[in-house]
Design an enzyme around this catalytic site. Structure first.
Site, mmCIF file in Angstrom:
data_model
loop_
_atom_site.group_PDB
_atom_site.id
_atom_site.type_symbol
_atom_site.label_atom_id
_atom_site.label_comp_id
_atom_site.label_asym_id
_atom_site.label_seq_id
_atom_site.Cartn_x
_atom_site.Cartn_y
_atom_site.Cartn_z
ATOM 1 N N ARG A 295 0.821 -1.211 0.000
ATOM 2 C CA ARG A 295 0.000 0.000 0.000
ATOM 3 C C ARG A 295 0.860 1.267 0.000
ATOM 4 O O ARG A 295 0.477 2.274 -0.591
ATOM 5 C CB ARG A 295 -0.937 0.011 1.212
ATOM 6 C CG ARG A 295 -2.120 -0.913 1.015
ATOM 7 C CD ARG A 295 -3.049 -0.873 2.193
ATOM 8 N NE ARG A 295 -4.341 -1.437 1.847
ATOM 9 C CZ ARG A 295 -5.311 -1.683 2.709
ATOM 10 N NH1 ARG A 295 -5.138 -1.400 3.984
ATOM 11 N NH2 ARG A 295 -6.458 -2.171 2.309
ATOM 12 N N GLY B 160 -7.244 -7.217 0.794
ATOM 13 C CA GLY B 160 -7.436 -7.861 2.093
ATOM 14 C C GLY B 160 -6.820 -9.252 2.145
ATOM 15 O O GLY B 160 -5.682 -9.463 1.724
ATOM 16 N N LYS C 112 -17.967 -16.221 4.971
ATOM 17 C CA LYS C 112 -19.422 -16.276 4.970
ATOM 18 C C LYS C 112 -20.069 -15.910 3.646
ATOM 19 O O LYS C 112 -19.558 -15.074 2.905
ATOM 20 C CB LYS C 112 -19.951 -15.306 6.024
ATOM 21 C CG LYS C 112 -19.631 -15.759 7.424
ATOM 22 C CD LYS C 112 -20.182 -14.772 8.406
ATOM 23 C CE LYS C 112 -19.981 -15.271 9.830
ATOM 24 N NZ LYS C 112 -20.271 -14.237 10.809
ATOM 25 N N GLY D 229 -12.566 -4.439 1.078
ATOM 26 C CA GLY D 229 -13.964 -4.003 1.143
ATOM 27 C C GLY D 229 -14.348 -3.149 -0.048
ATOM 28 O O GLY D 229 -15.428 -3.305 -0.638
HETATM 29 P P1 AMP Z 1 -13.693 -13.051 4.276
HETATM 30 O O1 AMP Z 1 -13.307 -11.906 5.158
HETATM 31 O O2 AMP Z 1 -15.156 -13.316 4.243
HETATM 32 O O3 AMP Z 1 -13.055 -12.993 2.904
HETATM 33 O O4 AMP Z 1 -13.122 -14.343 4.973
HETATM 34 C C1 AMP Z 1 -11.762 -14.569 5.158
HETATM 35 C C2 AMP Z 1 -11.643 -15.532 6.291
HETATM 36 O O5 AMP Z 1 -12.338 -16.720 5.972
HETATM 37 C C3 AMP Z 1 -10.236 -15.946 6.601
HETATM 38 O O6 AMP Z 1 -9.871 -15.397 7.840
HETATM 39 C C4 AMP Z 1 -10.306 -17.476 6.661
HETATM 40 O O7 AMP Z 1 -9.665 -18.013 7.799
HETATM 41 C C5 AMP Z 1 -11.794 -17.730 6.767
HETATM 42 N N1 AMP Z 1 -12.168 -19.061 6.263
HETATM 43 C C6 AMP Z 1 -11.909 -19.583 5.061
HETATM 44 N N2 AMP Z 1 -12.350 -20.853 4.986
HETATM 45 C C7 AMP Z 1 -12.917 -21.154 6.164
HETATM 46 C C8 AMP Z 1 -13.543 -22.316 6.695
HETATM 47 N N3 AMP Z 1 -13.670 -23.426 5.973
HETATM 48 N N4 AMP Z 1 -14.015 -22.266 7.965
HETATM 49 C C9 AMP Z 1 -13.870 -21.130 8.688
HETATM 50 N N5 AMP Z 1 -13.300 -20.011 8.243
HETATM 51 C C10 AMP Z 1 -12.808 -20.008 6.992
#
Ligand code: AMP
Length: 397
Positions: free
Chosen positions: A35, A355, A202, A378
């Site tokens: 960055r 991110g 999620k 984001g």
């Molecule tokens: P996001 O911020 O939604 O892009 O999510 C990123 C996060 O998803 C990372 O910190 C990963 O550790 C988590 N993640 C990825 N796969 C899994 C999984 N199977 N179970 C729980 N957390 C996960």
């Protein structure tokens, strides 16, 4: 979008909103300075035009109104000194809009740089406070926003401050313009086949993006924690894996829409499972439909990696947002690292969301192989969702 090149800036007093919110390790060392490096073209452009340059950025989340050393921009200034090679002409103010910042800003000579302290030390920053924005704006003639990673937040230095300047005195910096142009061009006019790789924790955080992507791409690959909501929506056992029960219908609707539109929708075929969310437990490699009741899926397995590689084989454009597993734990990072290598190996135009996804690409050593790695997680997701970013809107009014 109007850029800094469209303004007459020679010798002027110029404020550049940068995004120096870089990751650091437990000892405070900067672990990824991308960055900061990406902000250099705009800063150098201003130095070469003898501007009196004021840089502002937030860093992490300090408690507003409290000046704590660990949130200081001091390490960022040290890195800037090394990268810009202008040790004598750059200094850090002790505050944001206090006496020190104002007197140092007033004393700036052409080609000199003043970095204000962490903008979030001031309560007004996250509140988008107008009087704080006016104080910031009073220090410069021109406002430049080069903080793509912060553009999705209507904070004072992004929104209210920009509105203090008329159209002749504000514009996007080179980084912001590059990010926005890249996403817009790719989403509006992709070379096909266009593949989206979506992972992360999620479905909820990426549902809007998924709905938009179904209308634009030829194939979607799903990995990470969000895959289990799609499995459950199809009636499979997912054990203790991450799931959003309230989104089962939405997940099904996304899959149905993909099918109806002829968009290929790929889920993992095997998963790396454990009984505990830590590296200490035993890990098993299992077919996705055979997750035992007390186990949870924490990464995609090797068969999924092979399948996804095949899916990516003929891609001409790939957009990737979200890791394939809990990549922060070495034991569950292989699926994400493999995905990074496989995307980097293609001959497609490859766009990596910021991110966590950029972090994976960096850990995998693939950043240089990607066409474009965004500096904003984001913000890039908001662009995919087709949302307007406050920072970009504020430059237009
Ligand atoms: P996001 O911020 O939604 O892009 O999510 C990123 C996060 O998803 C990372 O910190 C990963 O550790 C988590 N993640 C990825 N796969 C899994 C999984 N199977 N179970 C729980 N957390 C996960």
């Amino acid at each position: 979008m109007k850029t800094i090149k469209d303004l007459d800036i020679d010798g002027k007093r110029i404020f550049i909103r940068c995004d120096f919110n870089v990751p650091r390790d437990a000892d405070g060392n900067i672990t990824d300075d991308r960055r900061i490096r990406e902000a250099l073209p705009t800063i150098r452009y201003c130095i070469d035009r003898d501007c009196k340059i004021i840089l502002g950025s937030h860093f992490d989340r300090p408690e507003a109104g409290k000046y704590e050393e660990k949130y200081s921009l001091n390490p960022v200034v040290k890195r800037l000194v090394r990268l810009l090679k202008i040790a004598d002409n750059i200094q850090l103010a002790k505050d944001v809009v206090g006496e020190d910042a104002k007197s140092k800003a007033a004393a700036l000579q052409g080609g000199e740089v003043l970095v204000l302290e962490n903008l979030r030390y001031e309560e007004g920053e996250t509140k988008n406070d107008e009087s704080f924005a006016k104080e910031l704006a009073s220090m410069s003639d021109i406002y430049i926003n080069d903080a793509f990673g912060a553009c999705h937040r209507a904070h004072a230095s992004i929104d209210a401050m920009a509105k203090e300047f008329d159209n002749e005195h504000k514009a996007a910096g080179f980084l912001l313009a590059k990010e926005v142009n890249f996403f817009e061009k790719t989403l509006q006019n992709p070379i096909r086949p266009f593949v989206a790789v979506v992972g992360g924790s999620k479905v909820s955080g990426k549902l809007e993006a998924l709905k938009q992507l179904v209308d634009k791409v030829d194939k979607i690959i799903i990995g990470g924690g969000m895959a289990f909501t799609f499995f459950k929506a199809q009636g499979y056992e997912i054990g203790n894996s991450l799931v959003e029960d309230n989104l089962l219908d939405e997940a099904k609707a996304v899959m149905d829409k993909a099918k109806a539109q002829g968009v290929k929708f790929y889920l993992p075929v095997d998963v790396v499972c454990s009984m505990e969310f830590s590296e200490n437990g035993i890990a098993k490699y299992l077919p996705a439909q055979e997750i035992p009741k007390d186990w949870m899926g924490l990464d995609i397995g090797p068969a999924s990696s092979r399948l996804f590689r095949e899916v990516l084989n003929d891609a001409q454009t790939i957009i990737w947002n979200g890791p394939m597993g809990v990549y922060e734990m070495d034991k569950y990072s292989k699926g994400s690292l493999k995905m990074s290598h496989d995307i980097a190996d293609t001959h497609a135009t490859t766009i990596v969301g910021g991110g966590d996804t950029a972090d994976v690409a960096q850990k995998a050593g693939d950043v240089e192989e990607m066409t474009f790695v965004s500096t904003g997680g984001g913000a890039s997701l908001n662009l995919i969702e087709g949302k307007k970013l406050p920072g970009i809107e504020a430059l237009k009014v």
